[in-house]
Write a protein that holds these residues in place. Sequence first.
Motif, PDB file in Angstrom:
ATOM      1  N   UNK A   1       9.020  32.741  16.375  1.00 20.86           N
ATOM      2  CA  UNK A   1       7.685  32.991  16.205  1.00 20.86           C
ATOM      3  C   UNK A   1       6.835  31.957  16.861  1.00 20.86           C
ATOM      4  N   UNK A   2       5.693  32.410  17.449  1.00 23.76           N
ATOM      5  CA  UNK A   2       4.925  31.530  18.205  1.00 23.76           C
ATOM      6  C   UNK A   2       3.744  31.164  17.556  1.00 23.76           C
ATOM      7  N   UNK A   3       3.010  30.264  17.719  1.00 22.28           N
ATOM      8  CA  UNK A   3       1.791  29.839  16.884  1.00 22.28           C
ATOM      9  C   UNK A   3       0.792  29.694  17.970  1.00 22.28           C
ATOM     10  N   UNK A   8      -4.951  30.230  14.545  1.00 28.02           N
ATOM     11  CA  UNK A   8      -4.046  30.224  13.748  1.00 28.02           C
ATOM     12  C   UNK A   8      -3.200  31.133  13.441  1.00 28.02           C
ATOM     13  N   UNK A   9      -3.105  32.110  14.194  1.00 28.27           N
ATOM     14  CA  UNK A   9      -2.163  33.275  14.219  1.00 28.27           C
ATOM     15  C   UNK A   9      -0.946  32.865  14.629  1.00 28.27           C
ATOM     16  N   UNK A  10      -0.024  34.003  14.144  1.00 26.58           N
ATOM     17  CA  UNK A  10       1.525  33.769  14.381  1.00 26.58           C
ATOM     18  C   UNK A  10       1.999  35.093  15.081  1.00 26.58           C
ATOM     19  N   UNK A  11       2.660  35.038  16.529  1.00 25.95           N
ATOM     20  CA  UNK A  11       3.130  36.278  16.847  1.00 25.95           C
ATOM     21  C   UNK A  11       4.462  36.092  17.446  1.00 25.95           C
ATOM     22  N   UNK A  12       5.038  37.337  17.554  1.00 24.23           N
ATOM     23  CA  UNK A  12       6.447  37.477  17.926  1.00 24.23           C
ATOM     24  C   UNK A  12       6.870  36.444  19.347  1.00 24.23           C
ATOM     25  N   UNK A  13       8.096  36.040  19.552  1.00 22.47           N
ATOM     26  CA  UNK A  13       8.423  35.255  20.574  1.00 22.47           C
ATOM     27  C   UNK A  13       8.174  35.643  21.871  1.00 22.47           C
ATOM     28  N   UNK A  26       0.348  28.972  23.577  1.00 19.09           N
ATOM     29  CA  UNK A  26       1.236  29.315  22.453  1.00 19.09           C
ATOM     30  C   UNK A  26       2.364  28.482  22.217  1.00 19.09           C
ATOM     31  N   UNK A  27       2.854  28.117  21.083  1.00 19.39           N
ATOM     32  CA  UNK A  27       4.032  27.256  21.048  1.00 19.39           C
ATOM     33  C   UNK A  27       4.864  27.552  19.787  1.00 19.39           C
ATOM     34  N   UNK A  28       5.976  27.281  19.689  1.00 26.49           N
ATOM     35  CA  UNK A  28       6.802  27.464  18.610  1.00 26.49           C
ATOM     36  C   UNK A  28       6.140  27.068  17.422  1.00 26.49           C
ATOM     37  N   UNK A  29       6.220  27.724  16.476  1.00 26.01           N
ATOM     38  CA  UNK A  29       5.482  27.544  15.029  1.00 26.01           C
ATOM     39  C   UNK A  29       6.323  26.511  14.389  1.00 26.01           C
ATOM     40  N   UNK A  30       5.722  25.418  13.762  1.00 27.92           N
ATOM     41  CA  UNK A  30       6.182  24.428  12.740  1.00 27.92           C
ATOM     42  C   UNK A  30       6.214  24.607  11.425  1.00 27.92           C
ATOM     43  N   UNK A  31       6.885  24.156  10.607  1.00 31.06           N
ATOM     44  CA  UNK A  31       6.763  24.632   9.335  1.00 31.06           C
ATOM     45  C   UNK A  31       5.715  24.007   8.846  1.00 31.06           C
ATOM     46  N   UNK A  32       5.098  22.901   9.190  1.00 33.25           N
ATOM     47  CA  UNK A  32       3.738  22.205   8.750  1.00 33.25           C
ATOM     48  C   UNK A  32       2.172  22.712   9.377  1.00 33.25           C
ATOM     49  N   UNK A  33       2.702  23.849  10.250  1.00 34.28           N
ATOM     50  CA  UNK A  33       1.439  24.462  10.854  1.00 34.28           C
ATOM     51  C   UNK A  33       0.819  25.185   9.956  1.00 34.28           C
ATOM     52  N   UNK A  34      -0.739  25.145   9.821  1.00 34.17           N
ATOM     53  CA  UNK A  34      -1.466  26.006   8.769  1.00 34.17           C
ATOM     54  C   UNK A  34      -1.685  27.316   9.644  1.00 34.17           C
ATOM     55  N   UNK A  35      -1.276  28.339   9.186  1.00 26.45           N
ATOM     56  CA  UNK A  35      -1.413  29.736   9.633  1.00 26.45           C
ATOM     57  C   UNK A  35      -2.320  30.752   8.984  1.00 26.45           C
TER      58      UNK A  35
END
Length: 158
Positions: A1-3, A8-13, A26-35
Amino acid sequence: MLYCAKCHGVCPDATAKCPNCKSGKLRQVDGEDLVLLHKADQYAAQRLGEEFDREGIVYEMKPFDGGRISYLYDSDVLPTDRMVLVRWKDYEAGKAVSAKLKETLDEERSAGAEDFEEMPRKKRILVQIVSVFGFILLIMLVVYGADWAANWLRGLFA
């Protein structure tokens, strides 16, 4: 998933640009990112905050600034609305808490709606017509009263 850090949205790779704000950063979503979980009115946001605190979910509430809208709680955008952001690793837990709270809020709202009695259409139209005539009468009284008062004052000083 991309961030997308902008909205603060998340979208497909496979996405080149963010579907929400059209940003290309866009970058790879990290577990600490606020979405973005969704938008909520002030009352629902407060209740969500209480539930997230109870569940130990890391979250943040920001003023809603437009963009993508999730019509989870309210379809009208008000200045007091909040964007509900949760950590990516808490996203699924946040959705579950939010869904449970939505059911609770729907029950609260429907319980209050039981006391409300729908007015028949003909009666509603009659009330609206009477209200319009009453408003026009009120305006006429104010105008004629002001005119009478002005003439009376003119008579005193003439």
